[in-house]
Design a protein around this motif. Sequence first.
Motif, PDB file in Angstrom:
ATOM      1  N   GLY A  72      17.063 -17.597   5.793  1.00 24.04           N
ATOM      2  CA  GLY A  72      17.262 -18.031   6.878  1.00 24.04           C
ATOM      3  C   GLY A  72      15.729 -18.321   7.623  1.00 24.04           C
ATOM      4  O   GLY A  72      15.707 -19.316   8.146  1.00 24.04           O
ATOM      5  N   LEU A  73      14.997 -17.581   7.389  1.00 27.01           N
ATOM      6  CA  LEU A  73      13.415 -17.613   7.866  1.00 27.01           C
ATOM      7  C   LEU A  73      12.857 -18.856   7.366  1.00 27.01           C
ATOM      8  O   LEU A  73      11.952 -19.431   7.910  1.00 27.01           O
ATOM      9  CB  LEU A  73      12.680 -16.510   7.631  1.00 27.01           C
ATOM     10  N   LEU A  87      26.118 -14.614  -1.305  1.00 31.99           N
ATOM     11  CA  LEU A  87      25.365 -15.689  -1.702  1.00 31.99           C
ATOM     12  C   LEU A  87      25.922 -17.004  -0.992  1.00 31.99           C
ATOM     13  O   LEU A  87      25.356 -17.811  -0.518  1.00 31.99           O
ATOM     14  CB  LEU A  87      25.644 -16.073  -3.266  1.00 31.99           C
ATOM     15  N   PHE A  88      27.452 -17.107  -1.028  1.00 38.04           N
ATOM     16  CA  PHE A  88      28.001 -18.084  -0.054  1.00 38.04           C
ATOM     17  C   PHE A  88      27.553 -17.883   1.444  1.00 38.04           C
ATOM     18  O   PHE A  88      27.141 -19.060   2.218  1.00 38.04           O
ATOM     19  CB  PHE A  88      29.402 -17.863  -0.043  1.00 38.04           C
ATOM     20  N   ARG A  89      27.168 -16.927   1.930  1.00 35.22           N
ATOM     21  CA  ARG A  89      26.765 -16.732   3.394  1.00 35.22           C
ATOM     22  C   ARG A  89      25.044 -17.001   3.371  1.00 35.22           C
ATOM     23  O   ARG A  89      24.818 -17.540   4.372  1.00 35.22           O
ATOM     24  CB  ARG A  89      26.999 -15.244   3.888  1.00 35.22           C
ATOM     25  N   CYS A  90      24.452 -16.676   2.412  1.00 28.56           N
ATOM     26  CA  CYS A  90      23.188 -17.425   2.202  1.00 28.56           C
ATOM     27  C   CYS A  90      22.891 -18.817   2.453  1.00 28.56           C
ATOM     28  O   CYS A  90      22.008 -19.439   2.733  1.00 28.56           O
ATOM     29  CB  CYS A  90      22.742 -16.860   0.879  1.00 28.56           C
ATOM     30  N   LEU A  91      24.040 -19.517   1.753  1.00 25.56           N
ATOM     31  CA  LEU A  91      24.116 -21.078   1.866  1.00 25.56           C
ATOM     32  C   LEU A  91      24.266 -21.514   3.071  1.00 25.56           C
ATOM     33  O   LEU A  91      23.634 -22.538   3.703  1.00 25.56           O
ATOM     34  CB  LEU A  91      25.172 -21.715   0.942  1.00 25.56           C
ATOM     35  N   ASN A  92      24.950 -20.693   3.984  1.00 20.23           N
ATOM     36  CA  ASN A  92      25.065 -20.983   5.559  1.00 20.23           C
ATOM     37  C   ASN A  92      23.895 -20.860   6.082  1.00 20.23           C
ATOM     38  O   ASN A  92      23.653 -21.546   6.957  1.00 20.23           O
ATOM     39  CB  ASN A  92      25.971 -20.099   6.039  1.00 20.23           C
ATOM     40  N   GLU A  93      22.993 -19.771   5.908  1.00 14.04           N
ATOM     41  CA  GLU A  93      21.700 -19.282   6.379  1.00 14.04           C
ATOM     42  C   GLU A  93      20.821 -20.625   6.347  1.00 14.04           C
ATOM     43  O   GLU A  93      20.046 -20.981   6.913  1.00 14.04           O
ATOM     44  CB  GLU A  93      21.308 -18.216   5.907  1.00 14.04           C
ATOM     45  N   LEU A  94      20.976 -21.294   5.124  1.00 15.54           N
ATOM     46  CA  LEU A  94      20.093 -22.446   4.884  1.00 15.54           C
ATOM     47  C   LEU A  94      20.609 -23.820   5.244  1.00 15.54           C
ATOM     48  O   LEU A  94      20.099 -24.768   4.992  1.00 15.54           O
ATOM     49  CB  LEU A  94      20.179 -22.459   3.268  1.00 15.54           C
TER      50      LEU A  94
END
Length: 674
Positions: free
Chosen positions: A547-548, A594-601
């Motif tokens: 996200g950063l 990993l799915f939530r990581c895509l949301n952060e991106l």
Amino acid sequence: MFVLFQVAEESAHAFLDKELKKLWRDLFPGYPQCSESQCEEEVDGKKKEQRRHAIKGVVDITKLCLMEMNQEELADALWGETVAVCQRKIKSRLKKKFRSLLKGIATAGQQTDRNDFTEIIVFERGAQEVNKEHEFRLIEASSRKPAKEEIPIKCEDIFKPLPGQDQQIRTMTTGVAGIGKTVLTQKFTLDWAEGKANRDISFTFLFPFRELNLLEGKELSLVELLHHFFIETKEAGICSFDRFEVVIILDGLDECRLPVDFKNNQIWTDVTKPTSVEVLLTNLIRGKLLPSARIWITTRPAAANQIPPKCVNMVTEVRGFTDPQKEEYFRKRFREETLASTIIAHVKKSRSLHIMCHIPVLCRITATVLEDHFKTSKIGEEMPNTVTQMYSHFLRVQSIQADRKNHGRAEPDLQCSEIRAIIVTLGKLAFKQLEKGNLIFYEADLAECDINIGAASEYSGVFTEIFKEECGLYQDKVFCFVHLSIQEFLAALYVFQSSINTGDNLLSEEQQPLWYDKHHLFYQKAVDMALQNENGRFDLFLRFLLGLSLETNQIVLQGLIGKTGNTSLTNEKTVLYITEKLNGNLSLERSINLFRCLNELNYRYLVEEIQQFLTSGSLYNCLDHELWSVLPLILLTSVEELDIFDLKKYSVKTANTKCLLMLMPVVKDSKKTL
């Protein structure tokens, strides 16, 4: 010389006379009060200790004399009064300590009652297994458990038997970080000390593991351990506790650094014989040492399996805020109805924020950020939706407050070198200790990051809502972040800053500089590190780190971090790497993260594509295998609660048995399946 002995003899008689009068006054309320001069006590520490031993001797001699006079009842009364005085002293100290602690918690949460988030839910289960899910996932899953499986228990009834069960002697309470386990044990202890509950209990002894850790390497008997933490029992000369109703609370097993090894630690039954603290603990929990005592252990779920199932009669869980309690919190926090309703509606729209707010501490963070957003943002400015956005805004708000507190500037300077230096230092501490799995920091931990006790105390004073100092109930100072997720965010920020500002890759042991065109390899390494860690330790860290990398979040932190830059190409490669991993053979927990990581991106292509099929009504005949594999992740991470899951809707021609099996986790998490 003879004269000196005469003076000493007169002093001894005077001391004996004074102490005997105090004993008679305790036994007989009508006995005349001692004079003011007789009530004077020594101030010098050494003399106090000598005087304490002398007083104990007076009591022992008096009891012996009464026994020789065949006055057993009076001797027992004297002993009972000695115990009663000891109890009053312990209760007085506990009331003073815990009233202030719990009052501070209530103040931090505005007007929310601490009882709102200390409800315990009891559930039946077998052996405690290692839980490999990150705690955000545990909160999400627990919110969907059918109500029929849950039996609420009041705090004061933790040891009372359930219908059809025997007395609960050894109880374990689990709950994620910041959910209220420690507050619960403090409330139980305070209620006992104030006489509001459990009056049948003679002594309640609360031992935080974070303080027991300080006794590593020392040998004590159980009696000496109790005397060490509760000196009042030592002063009363109590060395046999099996005659009393005793509750021993072991708070924070997940913070324990002692080798609590039930397989190899020897059996120990003698309460007066010294051994290591870890042997005392394992035998207390086994029931071999002081078997009459009621034992209460609290822990985060991942550490629960350290205790053999046969050593625990009942397992309970602290759940945190229910959905109605979240709304109640915000409405009490914000008296303005429109503001409260807007914030509640926004939290409900974001699954990530909705999950966060189950934890009282994180509910407060959310309230702080959204309140600031409405006060300072421009019209039409996007509200924080992801956890990275939320924590970035929170750090900014705290930095502004810290700068105003320290320098009194009307317009805060976020490029203040002092504030930036503290953030970097705390970030380094957060990352180094996250690697080790430590949430509590002692002097040696601080020294590894070149922080002394004085500096750490200063940091806790600057960032009061981020880093805190705890003086401990009985021992030295310890430090920790207000919540594990704050530690994970600052750790990710430190790693990100190092990669951007100096080119250092802290995720790799290789000392090669990290060039701009190789940054996608840096993020891929972070993805691999999270996937390889079985207990999910780096799951949320990864989400923060990715996200950063977004410029929008870097803008929020502008001034607090060094260089910023456009990383769109890097993010494209990272998204591709994550989607490839999603198509691999991953566990459900790793896939969801990993799915939530895509949301952060900010990558929502898969979600939008499936939602498009849902809207058109052609979902079930058009999904290819790749989208079928993602469908359960979307359903499990959607905003809507899975109260009822209609599996029949997915039984179509394109949904073969393998595809339908992919939906089993959704069936498991839903409250009802058709």
